[in-house]
Scaffold this active site. Structure first.
Site, PDB file in Angstrom:
ATOM      1  N   LEU A  24       9.856  -0.593  -6.274  1.00 20.77           N
ATOM      2  CA  LEU A  24      10.586   0.654  -6.397  1.00 20.77           C
ATOM      3  C   LEU A  24      10.132   1.555  -5.251  1.00 20.77           C
ATOM      4  O   LEU A  24       8.955   1.538  -4.884  1.00 20.77           O
ATOM      5  CB  LEU A  24      10.289   1.348  -7.733  1.00 20.77           C
ATOM      6  CG  LEU A  24      10.853   0.712  -9.007  1.00 20.77           C
ATOM      7  CD1 LEU A  24      10.439   1.541 -10.228  1.00 20.77           C
ATOM      8  CD2 LEU A  24      12.360   0.604  -8.945  1.00 20.77           C
ATOM      9  N   ASP A  25      11.047   2.364  -4.711  1.00 16.79           N
ATOM     10  CA  ASP A  25      10.662   3.317  -3.682  1.00 16.79           C
ATOM     11  C   ASP A  25       9.569   4.237  -4.217  1.00 16.79           C
ATOM     12  O   ASP A  25       9.468   4.465  -5.426  1.00 16.79           O
ATOM     13  CB  ASP A  25      11.861   4.160  -3.250  1.00 16.79           C
ATOM     14  CG  ASP A  25      12.936   3.338  -2.550  1.00 16.79           C
ATOM     15  OD1 ASP A  25      12.617   2.222  -2.107  1.00 16.79           O
ATOM     16  OD2 ASP A  25      14.078   3.815  -2.475  1.00 16.79           O
ATOM     17  N   ARG A  26       8.788   4.814  -3.322  1.00 14.45           N
ATOM     18  CA  ARG A  26       7.669   5.662  -3.745  1.00 14.45           C
ATOM     19  C   ARG A  26       8.135   6.849  -4.579  1.00 14.45           C
ATOM     20  O   ARG A  26       7.456   7.272  -5.514  1.00 14.45           O
ATOM     21  CB  ARG A  26       6.894   6.158  -2.513  1.00 14.45           C
ATOM     22  CG  ARG A  26       5.628   6.926  -2.853  1.00 14.45           C
ATOM     23  CD  ARG A  26       4.705   7.005  -1.650  1.00 14.45           C
ATOM     24  NE  ARG A  26       5.317   7.695  -0.533  1.00 14.45           N
ATOM     25  CZ  ARG A  26       5.232   9.019  -0.347  1.00 14.45           C
ATOM     26  NH1 ARG A  26       4.559   9.782  -1.189  1.00 14.45           N
ATOM     27  NH2 ARG A  26       5.801   9.575   0.704  1.00 14.45           N
TER      28      ARG A  26
END
Length: 238
Positions: free
Chosen positions: A102-104
């Protein structure tokens, strides 16, 4: 873990002893005779017997985490905290890693395990594991939006996304809310899909991954072990 390595860790015998047991049909997995030493197995998901005795050695663990924003879906990172660093010392196992990324700045469901082969199989394109996200965007999602996503979206670099299912929850010119389900995971895919429609994602949270669902009462940054029912689901990927 490979069957032969598991048997060795359980101190069943030497490598030659294990080969002889397999050749003599003395090893069973869920009741079926197995002879392949490189078979991926897990005693927490399967019943493994050697000469009629059940093996209880279980080095694999499976966690479902509600990843908070700002945390990286990786094993290590030089600048930011990782999901692995959120695992307590008591629950930590060597080789833990997140299944997929998942993106940060994206929140939500992440599965974490130390079963490497299982993760590879779950993320393989042939399985088409659906992933659902709750999303908020900075503009209107019109009546044409579901059809726009369902036909598949072509990015400027030529890559084409598979059809996605969009369920609009609420819509206005300032902010719209929706759930979107995709079956693949290209880099920044969800954000790029909404940009292609003409709006920007301002909040994103993964709420399901296949049959695994993020419950509302699991706080951000917390995790839990998978239930017996959820572990049964994992058997599909063995």
């Amino acid at each position: 873990m490979r069957l032969d390595k598991l048997l060795a860790k359980a101190q069943i015998g030497s490598r030659n002893d294990i080969k002889k047991l397999l050749k003599a049909h003395q090893v069973r997995v869920d009741g079926a005779v197995v002879t392949k030493a490189n078979l991926n197995v897990d005693t927490s998901l399967q019943t493994i017997t050697v000469s009629g005795q059940e093996l209880c050695h279980s080095p694999e663990v499976y966690y479902l985490m509600n990843k908070p924003a700002g945390v990286v879906s990786a094993r290590t990172d030089r600048e930011h905290q990782t999901v692995i660093e959120l695992i307590s010392e008591e629950d930590y196992r060597e080789g833990l890693y997140p299944l997929g990324r998942l993106d940060r700045d994206t929140e939500g469901l992440v599965l974490i395990t130390n079963n490497g082969p299982l993760g590879f199989r779950m993320l393989h394109p042939k399985h088409h594991v659906d992933k659902t996200y709750y999303v908020e965007v900075n503009g209107l999602l019109g009546t044409d939006a579901p059809a726009f996503f369902e036909k598949g979206i072509a990015f400027l670099d030529g890559r084409v996304c598979k059809p996605a299912y969009l369920e609009v929850i609420s819509s206005s010119s300032e902010i719209s809310r929706a759930n979107i389900t995709i079956s693949e995971g290209k880099f920044h895919q969800v954000k790029k899909m909404f940009l292609a429609y003409g709006v920007k994602v301002i909040y994103l949270k993964r709420i399901s991954f296949g049959d695994f669902v993020l419950e509302k009462n699991l706080p951000a940054g917390s995790y839990r072990t998978l239930t017996l029912e959820e572990k049964e689901v994992l058997k599909r990927y063995f």
